[in-house]
Motif scaffolding. Structure first.
Motif, mmCIF file in Angstrom:
data_model
loop_
_atom_site.group_PDB
_atom_site.id
_atom_site.type_symbol
_atom_site.label_atom_id
_atom_site.label_comp_id
_atom_site.label_asym_id
_atom_site.label_seq_id
_atom_site.Cartn_x
_atom_site.Cartn_y
_atom_site.Cartn_z
ATOM 1 N N ASN A 1 -9.723 -7.078 -8.214
ATOM 2 C CA ASN A 1 -9.933 -7.751 -6.921
ATOM 3 C C ASN A 1 -11.172 -8.656 -6.991
ATOM 4 N N ILE B 1 -12.696 -10.581 -4.091
ATOM 5 C CA ILE B 1 -13.298 -9.783 -3.011
ATOM 6 C C ILE B 1 -14.628 -9.191 -3.446
ATOM 7 N N VAL C 1 -6.192 -3.428 0.628
ATOM 8 C CA VAL C 1 -7.230 -3.049 -0.317
ATOM 9 C C VAL C 1 -7.811 -1.697 0.086
ATOM 10 N N PHE D 1 -5.306 -6.864 -9.572
ATOM 11 C CA PHE D 1 -5.548 -6.604 -8.152
ATOM 12 C C PHE D 1 -5.013 -5.208 -7.861
ATOM 13 N N GLY E 1 -4.307 -2.145 -4.967
ATOM 14 C CA GLY E 1 -4.141 -1.907 -3.535
ATOM 15 C C GLY E 1 -2.792 -1.288 -3.228
#
Length: 556
Positions: free
Chosen positions: A105, A108, A252, A141, A143
């Motif tokens: 991620n 972020i 997330v 990523f 999540g």
């Protein structure tokens, strides 16, 4: 009595036999240990590790939820952690656990990896729904899947979203393959044709032969290629629109929901919910991708096939170039040259050349092959391309020639030693039967010395395949967009720059912006380089043994 027996034992040579045997055993153990370390560190990278999720709370700060893969764990003294500014109670135990998490991620959190203190991570769990999405850019990523969208409209959510997500990934992967084929093969062919017409036009201008008829023929060819390009451009535009159509919403670990375009998704998987059989299937799929795909993400993701292809192609060209020159030089020194002071000096010079640092050969290749020889070829045969260089720039041909010069002394020495071992009676017998000297060399001496030539070639391949320093100057680059062998005339592009496994290791290990992500790929690429060199050497060893058996009767 004991002293006499000990003296006899020393005189028998047994201590030296045991000493040599022990040294060889230690060397073998160290080599196997090094290979095992490289294999474990490199091949373990492709295993789908479980993703953990837990509550992380630094004393005196609000708690937060973290999710990621545990990459590394180590025991660190409390005093060392306290010195970094962390609120560590130095009166506790002597050590604390520090873990490196791959949190992904990047858009972020700002980084793919984060160090956490194990004692501050609580409520650790491995949810089956927690997924990892491998992307073409920006790394992984992590999540939870919320929904799948098509053109902004939700088409699946809840339990059915995962299956729909996998179907859409397959669709996107197919579209990506079609786009790559159009860009690299079809549009690449048209661009090559347009460049060929441009150079042909310029050449006719320089020769004063660009009349109305020739111009009309060139314009007709160019118009045909332009029309074909417009059709392909329309197809490519449609494919890109379809490629960007779908998206997914991912939640997330901190509760935020992010929408990701599926055009950036390579694959998605839930390692916590995968069985052992599924993990093995995933693992071998990743291994195949590593050896068959192109690199991406600054060479830290994807495969390294262009580097494998470039390494093998360059070594094969080097072998083709160095073998005849080395054999001819050795035959002249052994069979024709008058054995005197000059010949001895030449042999000493050849032996000394084998010890010259490889970077010196790289500088020589850049100065002589690229600038002098390549610049001369451009002026003589490619004036229409000026001022852009054709062969007056580093490329595959000059890299292969530089390696050929670098390994030439090895081939000369090995071949000359093989020629020296052939009994004089064999030569005299051939000459007595009426054969000339050249016929004796070609039909008797050289075939019998061929195992020694193959030995020299094996040593040359082993050294050339692992060289990096000279190649950085004469043709190897970080990323080559296309292979030097394709379907466009002249098919084998000797002027093109290439990738190389050795340089790839250097680049990923020391020039990568994401060190933690690149580290396992350094081990994996190093292991692959060893395997490629071993396969090349085994092929040469097989041919040498075949030749040795074939001419064994003549040798006796």
């Amino acid at each position: 009595m004991k002293k006499d027996s000990l003296k006899t034992w020393f005189k028998s040579g047994s201590p030296w036999v045991w000493l040599n045997g022990g040294a060889v055993s230690i060397a073998i153990i160290m080599t196997l240990g090094l290979l095992a370390l490289i294999a474990v560190r490199g091949l373990g990278h492709f295993w789908p590790a479980n993703i953990i999720e837990g509550t992380y709370q630094i004393p005196g700060e609000p708690a937060k939820t973290l999710a990621g893969e545990v990459v590394q764990a180590e025991e660190v003294p409390r005093a060392r952690l306290a010195a970094t500014g962390l609120p560590v109670n130095v009166e506790g135990g002597e050590f604390m656990t520090r873990e490196l998490l791959k949190v992904g991620n990047r858009e972020i959190f700002g980084a793919d990896f984060s160090w956490v203190i194990g004692e501050w991570l609580s409520d650790v769990r491995r949810p089956a729904e927690l997924m990892a999405i491998e992307r073409r850019e920006w790394g992984n990523f992590y999540g939870y899947l919320v929904n799948v969208k098509e053109s902004g409209q939700v088409v699946a959510e809840g339990e059915g979203a995962w299956d729909e997500f996998q179907k859409r990934i397959e669709r996107v992967d197919l579209l990506h393959t079609q786009i790559e084929r159009l860009e690299k093969k079809d549009i690449g062919r048209i661009n090559a044709g347009l460049e060929r017409l441009r150079l042909k036009t310029r050449k006719l201008e320089l020769q004063g032969r660009l009349d109305a008829v020739a111009q009309a023929e060139l314009d007709a060819e160019r118009a045909e290629l332009d029309a074909e390009y417009k059709v392909l451009e329309s197809q490519l535009s449609d494919l890109h629109q379809q490629f960007q159509r779908d998206s997914v919403t991912v939640k997330v670990s901190d509760g935020r929901e992010i929408e990701l375009n599926m055009g950036k998704v390579v694959r998605a998987f839930r390692p916590n919910a995968m069985s052992m059989l599924q993990k093995f299937g995933f693992y071998f799929g990743k291994l195949w991708e590593f050896v068959s795909d192109d690199p991406r993400e600054a060479n830290t993701e994807g495969g390294i096939f262009p580097a494998i292809f470039g390494t093998v192609m360059m070594v094969l060209l080097m072998a083709v170039l160095v073998t005849p020159f080395g054999v001819i030089a050795a035959v002249y020194l052994r069979e024709y040259a008058r054995q005197g002071p000059l010949t001895r000096v030449i042999r000493i010079a050849v032996n000394n050349l084998a010890g010259v640092p490889s970077i010196v050969y790289g500088v020589f290749g850049l100065g002589f092959f690229v600038y002098v020889l390549g610049g001369s070829l451009d002026r003589l045969f490619f004036p229409e391309a000026a001022p852009a260089p054709t062969f007056g720039t580093p490329g595959l041909m000059w890299a292969s020639l530089t390696l050929a010069i670098l390994t030439l002394p090895v081939v000369i020495v090995a071949t000359e030693e093989g020629l020296a071992r052939i009994p004089r009676a064999v030569r005299e017998g051939s000459l007595a039967l009426g054969a000339t000297k050249i016929e004796t060399l070609w039909n008797v001496v050289i075939p019998m010395a061929s195992p020694a030539m193959m030995t020299g070639l094996i040593l040359a391949v082993a050294r050339a395949a692992g060289e990096v320093a000279p190649l950085m100057l004469v043709g190897v680059v970080k990323l080559a967009p296309s292979l030097p062998l394709d379907g466009n005339y002249p098919y084998l592009h000797l002027d093109q720059k290439i990738m190389h496994l050795g340089f790839h290791i250097y680049d990923v290990g020391f020039q990568s912006p994401n060190v933690e992500a690149a580290r396992p790929l350094v081990y994996a690429t190093a292991l692959l380089l060893v395997v490629v060199i071993a396969l090349l050497n085994f092929s040469a060893v097989y041919m040498r043994n075949h030749l040795r058996e074939k001419y064994k009767a003549l040798d006796h």
